[in-house]
Every structure is written in C-alpha cells, then in structure tokens.
Design an enzyme around this catalytic site. Structure first.
Site, PDB file in Angstrom:
ATOM      1  N   GLY A 292       5.413  -4.679  11.267  1.00  0.00           N
ATOM      2  CA  GLY A 292       4.175  -4.552  12.025  1.00  0.00           C
ATOM      3  C   GLY A 292       3.008  -4.018  11.224  1.00  0.00           C
ATOM      4  O   GLY A 292       1.883  -3.950  11.724  1.00  0.00           O
ATOM      5  N   SER A 317       7.449   1.252  15.051  1.00  0.00           N
ATOM      6  CA  SER A 317       6.457   1.356  16.125  1.00  0.00           C
ATOM      7  C   SER A 317       6.684   0.268  17.174  1.00  0.00           C
ATOM      8  O   SER A 317       6.669  -0.922  16.868  1.00  0.00           O
ATOM      9  CB  SER A 317       5.042   1.230  15.546  1.00  0.00           C
ATOM     10  OG  SER A 317       4.094   1.018  16.574  1.00  0.00           O
ATOM     11  N   ALA A 367       9.111  -3.377   3.218  1.00  0.00           N
ATOM     12  CA  ALA A 367       7.701  -2.967   3.175  1.00  0.00           C
ATOM     13  C   ALA A 367       7.436  -1.740   4.024  1.00  0.00           C
ATOM     14  O   ALA A 367       6.288  -1.303   4.133  1.00  0.00           O
ATOM     15  CB  ALA A 367       6.807  -4.121   3.646  1.00  0.00           C
ATOM     16  N   LYS A 413       0.454   3.812  -6.993  1.00  0.00           N
ATOM     17  CA  LYS A 413       0.467   5.276  -6.921  1.00  0.00           C
ATOM     18  C   LYS A 413       1.804   5.856  -7.382  1.00  0.00           C
ATOM     19  O   LYS A 413       1.934   7.075  -7.554  1.00  0.00           O
ATOM     20  CB  LYS A 413       0.144   5.723  -5.493  1.00  0.00           C
ATOM     21  CG  LYS A 413      -1.302   5.426  -5.092  1.00  0.00           C
ATOM     22  CD  LYS A 413      -1.589   5.827  -3.665  1.00  0.00           C
ATOM     23  CE  LYS A 413      -3.067   5.625  -3.343  1.00  0.00           C
ATOM     24  NZ  LYS A 413      -3.519   4.236  -3.500  1.00  0.00           N
ATOM     25  N   ASN A 451      -4.238  -1.380  -4.146  1.00  0.00           N
ATOM     26  CA  ASN A 451      -4.744  -1.441  -2.782  1.00  0.00           C
ATOM     27  C   ASN A 451      -4.961  -2.889  -2.350  1.00  0.00           C
ATOM     28  O   ASN A 451      -5.329  -3.739  -3.152  1.00  0.00           O
ATOM     29  CB  ASN A 451      -6.082  -0.697  -2.684  1.00  0.00           C
ATOM     30  CG  ASN A 451      -5.947   0.765  -3.058  1.00  0.00           C
ATOM     31  OD1 ASN A 451      -5.596   1.595  -2.236  1.00  0.00           O
ATOM     32  ND2 ASN A 451      -6.209   1.082  -4.316  1.00  0.00           N
ATOM     33  N   GLY A 454      -8.712  -4.479   3.283  1.00  0.00           N
ATOM     34  CA  GLY A 454      -8.644  -4.613   4.726  1.00  0.00           C
ATOM     35  C   GLY A 454      -7.381  -4.111   5.373  1.00  0.00           C
ATOM     36  O   GLY A 454      -7.215  -4.242   6.579  1.00  0.00           O
TER      37      GLY A 454
END
Length: 644
Positions: A292, A317, A367, A413, A451, A454
């Site tokens: 999600g 979620s 993910a 990161k 990154n 959006g």
C-alpha cells in the site's frame, strides 16, 4: 461590471439570448432579401406591409430549427466546424420553408427571394457568432478573472487541448505556439499560430498568463529548457501528461501540472518497457510487502503488467490495503491475474510462513519499511523491529518456503548512515547478504536507490502543500542535496534488477546528478505561478525558511560504501561490492537486537545497531553520558559474540 453581469448569466439565460438573436436575424434577413429584390415601382412601405404577413412562418420555423439543431445552446467559443454546418442546414431548411409558403399562400414573391433569404440568413447568423465571440474575448482578455492561455504545440494534442479548454469557464485560449516555421502566421480553430521566435511579442500582445506544453513526447531536458525560457517572460508553465488523458474522465485542472517532476532530474527518465524482466514474473505467484506504500503500489501496477498468475498484497495498514486491492482488481481482471489481499505485519513469523506456503509464493518483493527519518529516530525500538527484524523474518521464511527470488528494496540512506532509519536498512541488507551467502534455492538480492519524486511524506509533495497554503516553504539547510528518481522508473528498475540477480548482489540504480533542495524549492514556487520572497524581492509571494538539519540528517547522500562497481545488462543498474558480516556475527547481532527490543531498551537497540553497522555514528542521543553508554555496549559486544 459588464464582465460580472455576463458571468452571472446561467447557461439557460445565455441560450435564450442567442435564440432571440436568431429570431431577429431571420426577420432581418427576410426583409433585407425583399428590399434587395423588390420591384422599383413599389414603395418600401408597401413591401414592409406585405412582408409582415409572410414573416410569422419563417420566424417560427427559424426558432424551432435553432432549438432542434442546438444552435442556441452552442457556446460561442465552440462555434466552429459542426456548428457552422448546422447554421448552413438552418438556412437551407428556411429556404425550403419560404418556397413552400410562396406556393401555398400564393404570394407574389420576387424571383430568387428564397435563395437570397437563405444566403443572408446564413451569413448574418455566422458573423453574429464571430462578432460576439470577438467582443467577449476582448472583454475576457481585459479582465483579471480569467486565465489567458497559449498552447505550445499545434499538433493533435494541442488541438484537442484547445477544444477541452474552451469548455472551461476559467480559461481563454489566445493562441497556439509552434516551432514549425511552416505553421507560423496560420489560423487553426480560429486561433493564430505564433512561431517560437515571436514568443515574447505574442506574450505581450495577447497578455498571456500561462503556457501549456501540449507535447507529451518532449524530453525532460527540452521541457526544462523551454520552461526556463518561458519563465523569463513572466508566464506560468504547465504540461499535459498525455493526449489519451484528455478523454479519460479526469478533470482538466487535475491533468495540467506544473512542469517539474521529471525535469527535476536534469536527465531523461526511463520510459521504455523492460521485456528482459518479463519472464521472471510471468505466470508466477508474486508477494509484495508494503503493497500500500508509494513504491509498493507502483510495483504492484508494474508486476500486474507482467501477467503473474497471482499477486499477493501484504500490508500492515488496513486502509492502504483496501485502496490497493480496489485499484489492483481493476487492473488485474482483464489480464486474468488473481489478487489476494493479506493484512498483517512482516514481524509476525507464523503469519508470514503461512502466507508464503499457502499461496505457494515464487517471488517476494520486500518494500515494507518505516522510512521517515525523524520518526524512526524518535522510535528506535519500533523502527528497528520493523525494518531489520521484519526483514529477517520475511527473508528466512522465504528461504524455508523455497521461494525462487527475494528482492529487498533498500535506500541510499543505508550508505554510511547518519540516522537510525538508514542504519536499520543497512542492517537489513546485512541480513539478506548473510542469507545469500548460504546454500539455498532462493536467489537473494538488494536494490538500493535514493528519493522518489512524489512519494508519501517526501519533500516534493510537502513543498506543494506548503506552496498551496501560501508558504512558507521550509528547508533544513540550503546546502542539502538529494538524489531523485520517478516512482515509475525506480519500480521498473527494481523489477529488472531482481530478474538479473544470481544471488547476493547489491544493485545500485543510476540516480543521475544530485539536486539541491533549495533550488528545487525555488523551481516549484515559480512553476506554481508565484515568486520567492527574500531580501532581493521583499514583495514576493512565498518565503523560504531554513530550519536546520534534523537529528541524523546528512547534507549529502551516497549510493555505495566501497569503491568498485560493475556494469550489468542494463546501463541504469550497477552492481556494487559491499562487505557483510559473517554468519556468526549476523546471528549474534540479530539475537542481541531482539533481546534489546524485548527489554524495551532504546540505548541497547542503538548500541547493537552501532556494532553491526560500524559506519553508523549515533547522532540522536542528547546526553554525553548516553553516548558513552553506547560506546561501552559496542565494546562489550565486540569482546563476546554469542552464538545463536
């Protein structure tokens, strides 16, 4: 006042005005035809008296025809092509009505009167619309209530866009702009075509506020160049994603977007299909954890395009899972792909094992992760439990279930992490590297990138929200740079890298050049039609405020730890060499991490991570004594590595 009065008229009131105009023009056309063809021996007054007897039928027919043909309902800005043909039909039918009336009523009409009447009627109705359109356009052009638009691109997409914009009450299309010299000076759909060389003059003469790029195939570099050129003229620049979207049912205002997302990359994003990775997912049962989330959802979309036998959406979620399932079922049904929603946490070993075995999963795309740096920094125990232990649970369950491929979606990161989120992802990488080094049917691999534009919680939507509120736009530091990639591009390359893996690889995606976040903020403000308020421009619209680096945040991100990288079958995917812990060290680190999490000790959690990821330097601990406790815990762990 005039503009306000016109805008206050309803659609029905405007139609009634046009109907009354048509009736009046029919009457005037008939009288004009009589006067043109009258016998010079008759006085005009006598002609007028004769005409009054004959006028009711043509006027009644004209009114009925105007309503039946829809002439009175056609907006003035849309009067072209088919509307002109309807006007011709009106005139032709009225000519027939005049002929029939002359025969049945035995009126002594001048020869050729029906034909002349029809011609005058057609010309008068046609030019009345043109004149009214011109008058209203001039009124709109002088009013600040309307957005004056020029469309860059006079091709198929530009023509379709002009048609759609004419249906909107908020836009006035003034001209087409096209670099094709052969089109310069022409008129298309009643709009002038201006060459690119005449752009400054056209902007000034037409008082253009906004330019819409109606060229979906234009490369991002070309879009950036054109945007910079147009912004120097003081106009807002927007783009239309694709011609097909004009007819997709979405609101036009949602389709018109500030130029920025792809152009922020300063390079061409990956747009072509990737047939090389198709076979790895075709006919397979694929599970995507974090289905999600931003990346997970796009992975789902692209995996469905590969036609797997089954797509399992694994998500913590409930709301995110509900939305993901609803979208995926629409995409999957035409392709015959089964969609299975699974609600749960990757840290639940029993549940994960049951799902993998029950659904006979072939490929796992992992993910699921907590990714927001400040939140993980303040919630070390929960962040490490999900990102690191969750990865260990899912990866080990995949190995035990005989899954063919396991792909960990990682982050830049994780390279020399300055924060717990990055350290948790690097720790997760070490877990996967350790499993890849052992004999197994499962091909383990890691895909690392920066990154994505959006994604939820990232800087681009945050800036857009702040700009929409009127500012200020907040920066942590003017010097901060970040790597960016579109979600679509990142997901395609993740799938391809996963299909290329042979076991244990850490793949790095080509992210292009890093982008200064300060420059990004200024571009987005300008692309939204505002100006930056600063010392040089105190009357600007949006202020940029610097808040200082957050705990654990780095000025510049990196993509690999060690020097030395190898090319792969795709130029945007690079294989990098990374060290990893031994099997014994990995088992010890995971055992101590579980123990620290079970005890609820944030300090011990950080100490364990700092030992497992030696390049991580904890920055979120406020007290010097606490820092010393971490160092002591690291030394103790180094002296005694317990077996699992």
């Amino acid at each position: 006042m005039v503009v306000k009065s016109i805008m206050s008229l309803s659609r029905g009131q405007k139609s009634l005005i046009l109907l009354a105009l048509d009736l009046w023009l029919v009457m005037v056309s008939y009288l004009a035809a009589m006067l043109l063809l009258h016998d010079s021996r008759l006085m005009p007054l006598v002609l007028l008296q004769d005409s009054l007897v004959q006028l009711p039928l043509p006027m009644l027919a004209g009114g009925v025809l105007s309503m039946c043909l829809g002439l009175s309902k056609i907006r003035l800005r849309e009067y072209e092509g088919g509307a002109v043909a309807r006007t011709a039909a009106l005139a032709a039918i009225l000519m027939g009505v005049a002929m029939v009336q002359a025969q049945l009523g035995q009126f002594a009409l001048p020869p050729g009167l029906p034909v002349v009447f029809a011609l005058i009627c057609f010309v008068s109705v046609y030019f009345s619309r043109i004149v009214l359109t011109g008058v209203l356009t001039q009124i709109y052009l002088r009013s600040p209530k309307f957005t004056r638009v020029a469309i860059y691109g006079a091709g198929r997409t530009g023509m379709a866009l002009a048609q759609e914009l004419r249906k909107s009450a908020d836009f006035v299309v003034c001209a087409f702009i096209d670099d094709n010299a052969a089109l310069g000076g022409m008129t298309l759909n009643s709009l002038p075509v201006v060459s690119g060389a005449q752009l400054p003059k056209a902007v000034a003469s037409h008082k253009i506020d906004r330019v819409i790029l109606a060229m979906p195939s234009l490369s991002p570099d070309k879009q950036t160049f054109m945007t910079q050129r147009l912004e120097k003229l003081g106009v807002q620049v927007q783009s239309l994603p694709a011609f097909a979207q004009l007819h997709g049912g979405a609101e036009l205002s949602d389709l018109l977007k500030p130029v920025g997302n792809a152009s922020l990359l300063s390079r061409d994003p990956l747009t072509e299909e990737l047939p090389e990775g198709f076979a790895a997912y075709f006919g397979r049962n694929v599970l995507i954890s974090g289905a999600g989330g931003s990346i997970g959802l796009e992975l789902c979309r692209q995996v469905i395009a590969c036609r797997p036998a089954m797509l399992v959406l694994f998500e913590l979620s409930e709301l995110a899972l509900y939305k993901a399932e609803a979208e995926m079922r629409v995409l999957a049904e035409p392709l015959g792909v089964e969609v299975v929603p699974v609600l749960g946490s990757i840290t639940d070993a029993v549940h994960v094992k049951q799902v993998l075995e029950t659904q006979a999963i072939d490929v796992v795309l992992h993910a699921a992760a907590y990714k927001h740096v400040p939140l993980v920094e303040m919630n070390a125990r929960v962040g490490l439990s999900n990102n690191t232990l969750g990865t260990a649970v899912l990866a080990r369950a995949a190995r035990d279930a005989g899954v063919m491929r396991f792909v960990l979606v990682s982050s830049d990161k994780a390279v020399r992490p300055g924060n717990l989120m990055g350290a948790s992802k690097r720790f997760a990488e070490l877990v996967v590297q350790d499993l890849a080094a052992r004999p197994s049917k499962t091909v383990f691999s890691i895909v690392r990138f920066g990154n994505v534009l959006g994604s939820s919680g990232s800087v681009v939507p945050l800036f857009r929200e702040q700009i929409a509120r009127g500012g200020p736009v907040t920066l942590t530091d003017e010097r901060v740079t970040r790597y960016f990639m579109t979600i679509q591009e990142a997901s395609k390359l993740v799938l391809l890298a996963g299909s290329l893996a042979e076991g244990g690889e850490v793949f790095m995606l080509d992210m292009g050049k890093p982008v200064r976040i300060g420059d990004l903020a200024r571009k987005m403000i300008k692309a939204s039609g505002y100006t930056v308020r600063d010392a040089a421009n105190p009357d600007g619209d949006i202020e940029i405020v610097t808040t200082g680096l957050r705990p654990g945040e780095k000025l510049h991100e990196e993509l690999m730890l060690c020097k030395g990288a190898r090319a792969t079958a795709h130029p945007k995917i690079i294989w990098v060499r990374e060290h990893h812990l031994s099997e014994l060290e990995t088992a010890a680190a995971l055992r101590d991490l579980r123990s620290a999490i079970d005890r609820g000790s944030e300090v011990d959690v950080i100490a364990t991570v700092a030992w497992a990821v030696p390049e991580y330097a904890p920055q979120s601990l406020p007290e010097e004594a606490l820092q010393c406790q971490v160092v002591e815990a690291r030394r103790a762990l180094a002296r005694n590595i317990p077996a699992e």
